[in-house]
Design an enzyme around this catalytic site. Structure first.
Site, mmCIF file in Angstrom:
data_model
loop_
_atom_site.group_PDB
_atom_site.id
_atom_site.type_symbol
_atom_site.label_atom_id
_atom_site.label_comp_id
_atom_site.label_asym_id
_atom_site.label_seq_id
_atom_site.Cartn_x
_atom_site.Cartn_y
_atom_site.Cartn_z
ATOM 1 N N ASP A 152 0.801 -1.189 -0.122
ATOM 2 C CA ASP A 152 -0.154 -0.161 0.129
ATOM 3 C C ASP A 152 0.941 1.044 -0.009
ATOM 4 O O ASP A 152 1.990 1.179 0.066
ATOM 5 C CB ASP A 152 -1.036 0.069 1.176
ATOM 6 C CG ASP A 152 -0.274 -0.018 2.535
ATOM 7 O OD1 ASP A 152 1.217 -0.418 2.847
ATOM 8 O OD2 ASP A 152 -0.808 0.480 3.565
ATOM 9 N N GLU A 173 0.036 -1.320 5.747
ATOM 10 C CA GLU A 173 1.163 -0.891 6.820
ATOM 11 C C GLU A 173 1.023 0.660 6.964
ATOM 12 O O GLU A 173 1.138 1.374 7.971
ATOM 13 C CB GLU A 173 2.695 -0.943 6.057
ATOM 14 C CG GLU A 173 3.948 -0.762 6.853
ATOM 15 C CD GLU A 173 4.193 0.664 6.874
ATOM 16 O OE1 GLU A 173 4.809 1.361 7.858
ATOM 17 O OE2 GLU A 173 3.627 1.637 6.179
#
Length: 437
Positions: free
Chosen positions: A99, A163
């Site tokens: 991400d 994350e």
């Protein structure tokens, strides 16, 4: 017999760059800022899988053991293993997250969501943080699968989801740890690949987000003696709180050993009040900010102290500094006392101090010096909460990364192919060294 370095060779630009381009071209769809932007990390994971499955046991094409682990639809993690010959020996590369943070194309000089090259520069959102590392470690595992070196250690890569934002738990590395899927990585060094500038990052900070609300009495600014100015009250209260914080949590001797760029800090970052006219003294306002705490202090101790500071201020409000001849925080005739209250966001995060005696740290330092030319470990009070969670679970965590710190979470993000190529060499050196340990 050829050395591992000779067998693995250099990072293949003709393979790495096209893979990175595919990942960056998915970056618009993996921005992580819920509820508006919920990433679909499987869009990135499919490219990792496309690169590695042809060299896997599941297809019969090679030795790699590849798992795609989903806890939420379209938000998977990928675990890849190159099996070693000795049970219980392992080295792992973890933290390459699929991400990214958000990007506004209007603020960039080039399209953040379309990969582009400018000589050594590889540009786009995620090139430094952290899709560049996803591509880099994918190439490491692909090269292991192609060259098939005889290793004692099992080499593991863990590509993770979720994350950049922790508001939705149970998706990324936290879920993998909870399910025991990473337990075997405790048997060897774990390298978290999500920092920058090619040097070991040996320390990070904890973070406490706070909100200090002052309540006074709203009144006409021409009759200031009848008001309790919440802004003045809050500014003076914050000054006292900061002074006491820095006295109770001064620079720690270990911060020098770990080369922290700053000691622990407490500072305001936001100001809000309900609104009103320019001729109204506000009766309420809130100052918000954060504390960045080096890992040698306890976050729970800090929270306890903050509440003590506020209780003391409220109990002795008459002694708090004022601003001018009619500034006051008590109106005896009206039986009114100003007050402050502090609230702490629930997601308090602790910092990390890596083990400087670890064989993983020593291998990382030696590899960095060999490949980069010098080793200069550093620490910052930026926060990497997932690393602390792993450390608390018993993992020997070391951290490094090969992006550009100045473009981290910034506009016009890029990395350098030459830096990533050095990262590849560092990883190979680490694997080689730990074979001899």
């Amino acid at each position: 017999m050829a050395s591992l370095n000779q067998l693995m060779g250099d990072l293949d630009r003709s393979s790495f760059v096209p893979l990175l381009a595919k990942l960056i071209n998915e970056s618009q769809h993996v921005q992580n800022n819920p509820p508006e932007l919920v990433p679909r990390e499987d869009l990135v994971a499919r490219h990792v899988l496309d690169a590695l499955l042809p060299l896997s046991t599941s297809t019969g094409g090679g030795p790699l053991v590849v798992r795609h682990v989903n806890h939420t639809q379209e938000r998977g993690n990928v675990i890849v293993e190159y099996p070693g010959s000795v049970p219980g020996r392992v080295v792992s590369f973890v933290g390459m997250h699929m991400d990214v943070v958000t990007a506004d194309p209007a603020d960039w000089d080039f399209d953040p969501f379309t990969f582009s090259e400018d000589g050594d520069k590889l540009r786009g959102r995620g090139t430094t943080d952290c899709l560049g590392h996803v591509a880099l470690v994918t190439e490491l595992m692909r090269t292991l699968g192609q060259t098939k070196p005889n290793l004692k250690n099992t080499v593991v890569a863990v590509f993770i989801a979720n994350e950049e934002n922790s508001s939705i738990p149970g998706i990324g590395v936290d879920a993998l740890v909870k399910d025991g899927l990473l337990d075997h990585l405790k048997d060897g060094p774990l390298f978290w690949i999500d920092t920058a500038d090619k040097q070991p990052c040996v320390g990070t900070g904890g973070m406490i987000a706070w909100h200090l609300k002052a309540t006074g009495k709203l009144f006409h600014s021409g009759l200031a003696h009848k008001a309790i100015n919440a802004m003045e009250l809050n500014m003076e209260a914050l000054k006292v709180i900061q002074e006491r914080f820095y006295k109770d949590f001064p620079a720690h001797p270990k911060e020098t050993v770990y080369k922290f760029a700053t000691p622990s800090t407490m500072k305001p970052t936001k100001w809000s009040y309900p609104g009103g006219g320019i001729n109204q003294i506000p009766g309420e306002c809130t100052i918000s900010g954060d504390i960045r705490l080096t890992p040698f202090y306890s976050t729970s101790d800090v929270v306890k102290k903050l509440k003590e500071y506020v209780d003391d201020i409220n109990a002795n409000i008459e002694q708090l500094g004022t601003r001018g001849p009619v500034s006051k925080y008590v109106l005896p005739d009206e039986n009114l006392r100003g007050r402050v209250e502090i609230t702490i966001d629930g997601d308090v995060m602790s910092g990390v101090a890596c083990d400087l005696e670890s064989r993983g740290f020593k291998a990382l330092c030696k590899a960095t010096e060999e490949v980069v030319g010098s080793v200069q470990p550093y620490s910052i009070t930026g926060t990497l909460p997932l690393i602390r969670d792993l450390q608390d679970e018993g993992f020997d965590v070391q951290t490094s990364g090969y992006g550009i710190m100045n473009t981290y979470h910034a506009k016009n993000e890029y990395c350098l192919f030459s830096d990533m190529a050095q990262g590849f060499k560092v990883f190979v050196s680490i694997i080689s060294q730990l074979e001899e340990a």
